[in-house]
Each structure stands twice: as C-alpha cells, then as structure tokens.
Write an enzyme that holds these catalytic residues in place. Structure first.
Site, mmCIF file in Angstrom:
data_model
loop_
_atom_site.group_PDB
_atom_site.id
_atom_site.type_symbol
_atom_site.label_atom_id
_atom_site.label_comp_id
_atom_site.label_asym_id
_atom_site.label_seq_id
_atom_site.Cartn_x
_atom_site.Cartn_y
_atom_site.Cartn_z
ATOM 1 C CD1 TRP A 103 -1.984 -2.333 1.771
ATOM 2 C CD2 TRP A 103 -2.779 -1.514 -0.021
ATOM 3 N NE1 TRP A 103 -2.837 -3.260 1.321
ATOM 4 C CE2 TRP A 103 -3.466 -2.499 0.192
ATOM 5 C CE3 TRP A 103 -3.416 -0.479 -1.066
ATOM 6 C CZ2 TRP A 103 -4.607 -3.127 -0.525
ATOM 7 C CZ3 TRP A 103 -4.295 -0.895 -1.881
ATOM 8 C CH2 TRP A 103 -4.916 -2.237 -1.674
ATOM 9 C CG ASP A 173 -3.104 3.944 4.407
ATOM 10 O OD1 ASP A 173 -4.189 3.848 5.270
ATOM 11 O OD2 ASP A 173 -2.893 3.505 3.454
ATOM 12 C CE LYS A 197 -7.639 -2.784 5.457
ATOM 13 N NZ LYS A 197 -8.061 -4.034 4.548
#
Length: 361
Positions: A103, A173, A197
């Site tokens: 990511w 992030d 999540k």
C-alpha cells in the site's frame, strides 16, 4: 442451527455483533421515521445528527484537538494516495515515502504523477519483513510531507511507535489499525483510513487533518479532490455514503461502551500474543513472516514448511468454520486478521486448531 464462523477476513472484515444487531433493529424504521436511514436525505436533520455524532465520537475516542478537522470522504484510502499530493505537494518540494509494503508502494506511485517524490526508507529488499527505524530515514528540508503506512495487512508488520520531532508534516495511512491502540495524534499532520477494517463497513474514508496543513489553499485542483471543498461543507458537499457513516457511528459507540481505545488495545495485545505464542512454540512448524520487533497486532502472517501443508491446514480451517485465513500471494501461507471486532474466543480457537494440526502432521 447457524454454524459457528470465525471471521479472519482482511477487509471488509468482522463487525461487532451488537453493532449488526442494532443496525438490524433500526433498518426499516430509523428514529420512528417510518423509513430506513438509507432512504433519507443527507440534508435532513435526522441524518445530520448521525453525521455529527460520528465526528464527535471520533474526537472523544482519539483525543483529537480542536485544531484538527474530520472529513468523511469516498474513494477509499486509494483516492487519498492522489488527493494528498494534489493538495500538499508544491513545486520545489518533494513528497517523501517510507516503503513498508504494497500500500505504501501504491501511495508513492500515485504521488509520482503529481510531483517530485523520494523514498525515505524501505524494507522491500527483505520482502517487507520489518519496519525501518526512524533514525535511518533520509529526510530533507524541502520534504512537503513524510508518508507512512502504520500497519501492513499483507506482510503483517506494524509501526511500534512514531517519530515525534520531524520538521516536515507526518501523514499516516492507518486504514488497518486506526483505533486499535492509543496514539498521540499531535505527532501527525494527517491520518486517513478506509473504514472497512476497524471503523465499519466499506464505503467511507475518514481523514483527520491539522488545520495548518490546510492553510495553503491550492488552485486548479478538481473540485471533488480539493480538501477545502469538503471542509467548507462539513463533508456534505455531495451525497455522502450515509449508511456507512451511520455504521461508523455505531462502531464508535460500541468502542466507547467497550472501555475505549485503551481497553481495546489491551484486548488486541492479548489476542495477538496468543497466536504468536502458538507460532513461536511450534519449533518451526509455523514460521512468521514479520521480524519480532515489527510484528502486527492486526494481521498475523505465517507459513508452514511446505505448500502442501499450507493447503492442508487451510482446508481443515475452512471445514471447521474459519474464514479468511488465506495469505496474500505476496507472502503465501496464512494470515489471521484480528481487528477490533474479532473476539478473543476466535483467536483461541485458531490456536487450538494450529496445535491440533501440528500434532497430527
């Protein structure tokens, strides 16, 4: 009779059962309106209350100071990979990225389309088995910001702490570990996270931004990609993902009533410790991907000695009601994602299965 399911999906992932039950109860008739919340105008007072309650709960649970703003956005964390450099990377500056997994690589790639970038540090050479120490990062005065990914779902690594004296803004992030542990938000100029999540279902992205990072309003940014557009409209410039925000609010209420972030952090540590103990005491039957001082409390990645054993273990797990244990193709093997809503009982059941399988194989 409903079969017992242990949900270890990496995202979208498990939601707290009380949250799902509340949503079920309110689904057809929200606040005695005769309508589902999904049918209501986002301009209505009823929805606006939900929207503002979600912001207030986030402020309370995370200890967010008054000089930070909360935005509810769409496009997932992936759209933030572009919005951040569009809004904060100016000519003569560079965006600096710490690469710790897939990511962060994607975030860097999007920034290269916008302006000058560089890599502060990377653990790619080891297939991302560790988090580079902040003391090793390559930093320069013209860094527009430093970007990190706090937890790496694919590789099972996580920052164990964060630098607190950087000269450039730190942007994180936190899609896969936000609200899983206490942090000092004042170490960051921006935190963003996809909801799917720890925050709720997919569909909404939370961005928490310090006001001084927003002080320079850049021109020539497409309207929907400009943070000021959403800032000035309280994230109601266009129709937001109203039901996802409602569910986010409900998850935050559940977290508050469960003792808050400090209590959930202790639970998460206990959950992770139980599975890591099963790995470490297996005499090499199970091997973890992450180095011990970089292990994630959210995503536990491990392999067995052969691909045949991996497949055999995963087949047995599926038969016993364990869902989502397949590892990502970059690492292979197995991955247990144990976000806030995953109960300790599920982790202990996994440990029992791992010990049973080892004994028989």
């Amino acid at each position: 009779m409903v079969k017992t399911i242990y949900n270890f999906n990496a995202g979208p992932s498990a939601l707290p059962k009380p949250v799902l039950e509340k949503a079920q109860k309110e689904f057809l008739n929200f606040k005695d309106s005769g309508m589902s919340l999904m049918e209501m105008s986002h301009r209505s007072k009823v929805y606006e209350d939900v929207h503002n309650e979600a912001q207030s709960l986030l402020k309370e649970l995370m200890g967010i100071p008054e000089d930070y703003r909360i935005l509810f956005l769409q496009g997932g964390a992936s759209l933030q990979f572009s919005m951040i450099p569009m809004n904060f990377l100016s000519s003569g500056q560079r965006a600096n990225y710490v690469l710790t997994g897939a990511w962060s690589e994607k975030a860097l790639k999007e920034a290269t389309f916008i302006g000058e970038t560089t890599v502060a540090a990377s653990s790619k050479g080891s297939n991302y088995t560790f988090i580079p120490e902040a003391s090793t990062w390559s930093l320069q005065p013209n860094d527009a910001y430093i970007h990190i990914t706090s937890n790496n779902t694919i590789f099972g690594t996580q920052f164990q702490g964060f630098p607190d004296s950087l000269k450039s803004p730190l942007i994180a992030d936190m899609s896969s570990d936000i609200l899983s542990r206490e942090i000092n938000i004042e170490n960051f100029s921006m935190i963003y996270a996809g909801a799917q999540k720890n925050l709720g279902p997919s569909g909404v992205t939370v961005a928490i931004i310090k006001e001084d990072l927003l002080s320079d309003k850049k021109e020539n940014i497409p309207t929907m990609l400009n943070y000021h557009t959403h800032l000035e409209a309280n994230s109601l410039f266009n129709t937001p993902p109203t039901y996802s925000i409602y569910m986010l609010r409900n998850v935050l209420e559940w977290l508050k009533h469960s003792g808050g972030v400090s209590e959930i952090e202790q639970r998460n540590h206990e959950k992770a410790a139980s599975i890591y103990e099963a790995i470490d005491q297996s005499n090499g039957f199970y091997t973890g991907h992450a180095e011990r001082n970089s292990r994630s409390n959210m995503n536990i990645t491990f392999n067995l000695a052969t691909e045949e054993l991996n497949k055999k273990f995963l087949a047995l797990a599926k038969e016993r009601g364990f869902v989502g244990l397949n590892g990502h193709r970059s690492v292979g093997g197995c991955r247990a994602s144990i976000y806030n809503a995953v109960p300790l009982e599920a982790c202990l059941a996994l440990c029992d299965l791992m010990k049973e399988f080892q004994k028989k194989n």
